[in-house]
Design a protein around this motif. Structure first.
Motif, PDB file in Angstrom:
ATOM      1  N   GLY A  55       7.120  29.284  -9.412  1.00 52.17           N
ATOM      2  CA  GLY A  55       6.888  27.947  -8.871  1.00 52.17           C
ATOM      3  C   GLY A  55       8.006  26.976  -9.199  1.00 52.17           C
ATOM      4  O   GLY A  55       8.447  26.200  -8.342  1.00 52.17           O
ATOM      5  N   ALA A  56       8.492  27.014 -10.445  1.00 55.45           N
ATOM      6  CA  ALA A  56       9.581  26.115 -10.841  1.00 55.45           C
ATOM      7  C   ALA A  56      10.869  26.438 -10.092  1.00 55.45           C
ATOM      8  O   ALA A  56      11.536  25.538  -9.552  1.00 55.45           O
ATOM      9  N   LEU A  57      11.224  27.729 -10.041  1.00 56.45           N
ATOM     10  CA  LEU A  57      12.450  28.110  -9.337  1.00 56.45           C
ATOM     11  C   LEU A  57      12.329  27.884  -7.839  1.00 56.45           C
ATOM     12  O   LEU A  57      13.325  27.592  -7.163  1.00 56.45           O
ATOM     13  N   TRP A  58      11.132  28.019  -7.314  1.00 60.21           N
ATOM     14  CA  TRP A  58      10.897  27.775  -5.884  1.00 60.21           C
ATOM     15  C   TRP A  58      11.331  26.366  -5.516  1.00 60.21           C
ATOM     16  O   TRP A  58      12.143  26.149  -4.601  1.00 60.21           O
ATOM     17  N   LEU A  59      10.811  25.378  -6.233  1.00 59.34           N
ATOM     18  CA  LEU A  59      11.102  23.986  -5.879  1.00 59.34           C
ATOM     19  C   LEU A  59      12.538  23.607  -6.231  1.00 59.34           C
ATOM     20  O   LEU A  59      13.146  22.771  -5.542  1.00 59.34           O
ATOM     21  N   VAL A  60      13.087  24.193  -7.283  1.00 55.55           N
ATOM     22  CA  VAL A  60      14.485  23.907  -7.621  1.00 55.55           C
ATOM     23  C   VAL A  60      15.420  24.473  -6.553  1.00 55.55           C
ATOM     24  O   VAL A  60      16.346  23.804  -6.089  1.00 55.55           O
ATOM     25  N   ALA A  61      15.178  25.715  -6.151  1.00 60.13           N
ATOM     26  CA  ALA A  61      16.054  26.362  -5.183  1.00 60.13           C
ATOM     27  C   ALA A  61      15.990  25.704  -3.814  1.00 60.13           C
ATOM     28  O   ALA A  61      17.002  25.595  -3.116  1.00 60.13           O
ATOM     29  N   GLN A  62      14.822  25.236  -3.409  1.00 59.23           N
ATOM     30  CA  GLN A  62      14.683  24.635  -2.096  1.00 59.23           C
ATOM     31  C   GLN A  62      15.153  23.187  -2.055  1.00 59.23           C
ATOM     32  O   GLN A  62      15.233  22.594  -0.981  1.00 59.23           O
ATOM     33  N   GLY A  63      15.499  22.614  -3.193  1.00 55.86           N
ATOM     34  CA  GLY A  63      15.977  21.240  -3.209  1.00 55.86           C
ATOM     35  C   GLY A  63      17.293  21.067  -2.487  1.00 55.86           C
ATOM     36  O   GLY A  63      17.627  19.965  -2.046  1.00 55.86           O
ATOM     37  N   ARG A  64      18.076  22.133  -2.316  1.00 57.23           N
ATOM     38  CA  ARG A  64      19.365  22.029  -1.623  1.00 57.23           C
ATOM     39  C   ARG A  64      19.191  21.781  -0.134  1.00 57.23           C
ATOM     40  O   ARG A  64      20.141  21.408   0.550  1.00 57.23           O
ATOM     41  N   PHE A  65      17.978  21.970   0.396  1.00 56.75           N
ATOM     42  CA  PHE A  65      17.716  21.747   1.811  1.00 56.75           C
ATOM     43  C   PHE A  65      17.128  20.367   2.079  1.00 56.75           C
ATOM     44  O   PHE A  65      16.659  20.095   3.179  1.00 56.75           O
ATOM     45  N   GLY A  66      17.119  19.503   1.075  1.00 58.29           N
ATOM     46  CA  GLY A  66      16.611  18.153   1.287  1.00 58.29           C
ATOM     47  C   GLY A  66      15.263  17.953   0.612  1.00 58.29           C
ATOM     48  O   GLY A  66      14.998  18.485  -0.462  1.00 58.29           O
ATOM     49  N   ARG A  67      14.407  17.211   1.246  1.00 61.96           N
ATOM     50  CA  ARG A  67      13.109  16.893   0.673  1.00 61.96           C
ATOM     51  C   ARG A  67      12.243  18.146   0.565  1.00 61.96           C
ATOM     52  O   ARG A  67      12.307  19.049   1.387  1.00 61.96           O
TER      53      ARG A  67
ATOM     54  N   SER B  47     -10.953  25.879  -7.175  1.00 64.95           N
ATOM     55  CA  SER B  47      -9.624  26.380  -6.843  1.00 64.95           C
ATOM     56  C   SER B  47      -8.617  25.240  -6.752  1.00 64.95           C
ATOM     57  O   SER B  47      -7.478  25.367  -7.220  1.00 64.95           O
ATOM     58  N   PHE B  48      -9.030  24.100  -6.167  1.00 68.19           N
ATOM     59  CA  PHE B  48      -8.145  22.944  -6.104  1.00 68.19           C
ATOM     60  C   PHE B  48      -7.813  22.437  -7.494  1.00 68.19           C
ATOM     61  O   PHE B  48      -6.655  22.113  -7.807  1.00 68.19           O
ATOM     62  N   VAL B  49      -8.820  22.371  -8.353  1.00 62.21           N
ATOM     63  CA  VAL B  49      -8.593  21.893  -9.722  1.00 62.21           C
ATOM     64  C   VAL B  49      -7.682  22.854 -10.480  1.00 62.21           C
ATOM     65  O   VAL B  49      -6.784  22.444 -11.220  1.00 62.21           O
ATOM     66  N   GLY B  50      -7.898  24.162 -10.278  1.00 64.72           N
ATOM     67  CA  GLY B  50      -7.064  25.140 -10.965  1.00 64.72           C
ATOM     68  C   GLY B  50      -5.634  25.177 -10.478  1.00 64.72           C
ATOM     69  O   GLY B  50      -4.735  25.631 -11.199  1.00 64.72           O
ATOM     70  N   ALA B  51      -5.401  24.690  -9.254  1.00 63.10           N
ATOM     71  CA  ALA B  51      -4.039  24.688  -8.718  1.00 63.10           C
ATOM     72  C   ALA B  51      -3.197  23.541  -9.257  1.00 63.10           C
ATOM     73  O   ALA B  51      -1.958  23.616  -9.233  1.00 63.10           O
ATOM     74  N   VAL B  52      -3.842  22.484  -9.741  1.00 66.31           N
ATOM     75  CA  VAL B  52      -3.087  21.315 -10.224  1.00 66.31           C
ATOM     76  C   VAL B  52      -2.157  21.678 -11.378  1.00 66.31           C
ATOM     77  O   VAL B  52      -0.976  21.297 -11.371  1.00 66.31           O
ATOM     78  N   PRO B  53      -2.609  22.423 -12.408  1.00 66.84           N
ATOM     79  CA  PRO B  53      -1.679  22.775 -13.501  1.00 66.84           C
ATOM     80  C   PRO B  53      -0.569  23.725 -13.082  1.00 66.84           C
ATOM     81  O   PRO B  53       0.348  23.976 -13.873  1.00 66.84           O
ATOM     82  N   GLN B  54      -0.629  24.247 -11.868  1.00 71.16           N
ATOM     83  CA  GLN B  54       0.424  25.121 -11.391  1.00 71.16           C
ATOM     84  C   GLN B  54       1.480  24.350 -10.591  1.00 71.16           C
ATOM     85  O   GLN B  54       2.677  24.638 -10.694  1.00 71.16           O
ATOM     86  N   VAL B  55       1.031  23.381  -9.814  1.00 70.82           N
ATOM     87  CA  VAL B  55       1.932  22.668  -8.909  1.00 70.82           C
ATOM     88  C   VAL B  55       2.668  21.537  -9.629  1.00 70.82           C
ATOM     89  O   VAL B  55       3.887  21.381  -9.480  1.00 70.82           O
ATOM     90  N   VAL B  56       1.944  20.756 -10.399  1.00 74.25           N
ATOM     91  CA  VAL B  56       2.542  19.575 -11.030  1.00 74.25           C
ATOM     92  C   VAL B  56       3.691  19.947 -11.978  1.00 74.25           C
ATOM     93  O   VAL B  56       4.773  19.339 -11.918  1.00 74.25           O
ATOM     94  N   PRO B  57       3.539  20.939 -12.878  1.00 73.68           N
ATOM     95  CA  PRO B  57       4.678  21.290 -13.747  1.00 73.68           C
ATOM     96  C   PRO B  57       5.900  21.773 -12.977  1.00 73.68           C
ATOM     97  O   PRO B  57       7.036  21.459 -13.361  1.00 73.68           O
ATOM     98  N   ALA B  58       5.687  22.541 -11.912  1.00 72.79           N
ATOM     99  CA  ALA B  58       6.828  23.012 -11.118  1.00 72.79           C
ATOM    100  C   ALA B  58       7.562  21.844 -10.473  1.00 72.79           C
ATOM    101  O   ALA B  58       8.798  21.788 -10.472  1.00 72.79           O
ATOM    102  N   LEU B  59       6.807  20.904  -9.925  1.00 77.87           N
ATOM    103  CA  LEU B  59       7.424  19.721  -9.315  1.00 77.87           C
ATOM    104  C   LEU B  59       8.122  18.864 -10.359  1.00 77.87           C
ATOM    105  O   LEU B  59       9.216  18.326 -10.117  1.00 77.87           O
ATOM    106  N   LEU B  60       7.539  18.749 -11.534  1.00 84.08           N
ATOM    107  CA  LEU B  60       8.151  17.965 -12.603  1.00 84.08           C
ATOM    108  C   LEU B  60       9.458  18.603 -13.071  1.00 84.08           C
ATOM    109  O   LEU B  60      10.455  17.896 -13.298  1.00 84.08           O
ATOM    110  N   PHE B  61       9.483  19.908 -13.191  1.00 88.99           N
ATOM    111  CA  PHE B  61      10.712  20.585 -13.602  1.00 88.99           C
ATOM    112  C   PHE B  61      11.819  20.399 -12.564  1.00 88.99           C
ATOM    113  O   PHE B  61      12.982  20.151 -12.913  1.00 88.99           O
ATOM    114  N   ALA B  62      11.466  20.519 -11.286  1.00 87.29           N
ATOM    115  CA  ALA B  62      12.469  20.321 -10.237  1.00 87.29           C
ATOM    116  C   ALA B  62      12.989  18.887 -10.237  1.00 87.29           C
ATOM    117  O   ALA B  62      14.192  18.650 -10.054  1.00 87.29           O
ATOM    118  N   TRP B  63      12.108  17.929 -10.443  1.00 86.81           N
ATOM    119  CA  TRP B  63      12.509  16.522 -10.457  1.00 86.81           C
ATOM    120  C   TRP B  63      13.433  16.226 -11.636  1.00 86.81           C
ATOM    121  O   TRP B  63      14.453  15.550 -11.481  1.00 86.81           O
TER     122      TRP B  63
END
Length: 243
Positions: free
Chosen positions: A49-61, A86-102
């Motif tokens: 998840g972290a590498l996903w958002l970092v790698a795709q940052g080169r294409f813009g938003r 499932s929505f609640v369980g997905a939050v700890p997966q998405v937010v850290p990845a987005l924070l690392f990319a940011w």
């Protein structure tokens, strides 16, 4: 319009590839041993998840990728059968990845691709990378503790060490692979695609870049010899005026 189509033709397949890899990483993590509260021995989905958002940052938003990561995290196994759970369980997966990319974009722009390495010192760069990975892992532990009261402090601490170490090593490994591949192609490991590889300006041919070519062979006014207008100046043929 053609540029948009070209970007989508590159971005969408990469997003689909990362989504498939994220599902495989989730299944692999669930196959390892876990605690009573569900903390797994390893969790490669956090790295993907972290590498996903970092790698795709080169294409813009990253809007498309964040949405895709959230959807895949909700549909991934291990979050329970209830949709809300499932929505609640997905939050700890998405937010850290987005924070690392940011944080990576602001603290280490281009570090993922090896851009600008010649301008960075190794120690501070590694410290920033470790800080970004640790901050993201801390956010994951806090969110997991929030959604699961049975998570102990020891397990939360293990999540921080596990995810921060895994993300740090994954980024360094990806940089190493890119460096070896670039050396194999004969390029400079520290140069980006728009970088000149640290080279300076081209050879000086003696001309002045601020003006056109000098067709008269005279680069400047000659020395004052004291002769009148009828004498030959430097760089001119012996022409005299007849009165």
């Amino acid at each position: 319009m053609s540029s948009i189509r070209q970007a989508l033709s590159t971005h969408v397949p990469r997003t689909a590839g990362f989504a498939a890899l994220y599902l495989l990483a989730t299944v692999a993590g669930l196959a390892t041993a876990g605690s009573e509260s569900g903390v797994r021995l390893i969790w490669p989905a956090a790295v993907v998840g972290a590498l996903w958002l970092v790698a795709q940052g080169r294409f813009g938003r990253r809007n498309l990728d964040v949405i895709a990561l959230a959807v895949v995290a909700v549909l991934a196994p291990g979050n329970g059968d209830d949709l809300l759970q499932s929505f609640v369980g997905a939050v700890p997966q998405v937010v850290p990845a987005l924070l690392f990319a940011w944080l990576s974009d602001r603290w280490l722009p281009g570090y993922w691709l090896g851009h600008g390495d010649r301008f960075r010192r190794t120690g501070p760069a590694l410290a920033r990378l470790a800080g970004a990975a640790t901050t993201a892992a801390l956010a994951a532990a806090v969110l997991l503790k929030t959604v699961d009261n049975e998570l102990t402090l020891g397990e939360a601490g293990y999540v921080i060490v596990r995810d921060a170490t895994a993300v740090l090593l994954a980024v360094l490994a990806a940089r190493g692979v890119r460096r070896l591949a670039r050396r194999g192609r004969g390029g400079d490991p520290g140069a980006g695609p728009d970088d000149d590889g640290g080279r300076g300006p081209g050879p000086d041919t003696g001309g002045d870049q601020g003006r056109g070519p000098d067709t008269g062979g005279n680069r400047g006014p000659g020395p004052d010899t004291g002769r009148g207008p009828g004498s030959a100046g430097p760089g001119r043929p012996g022409l005299t005026l007849v009165r």
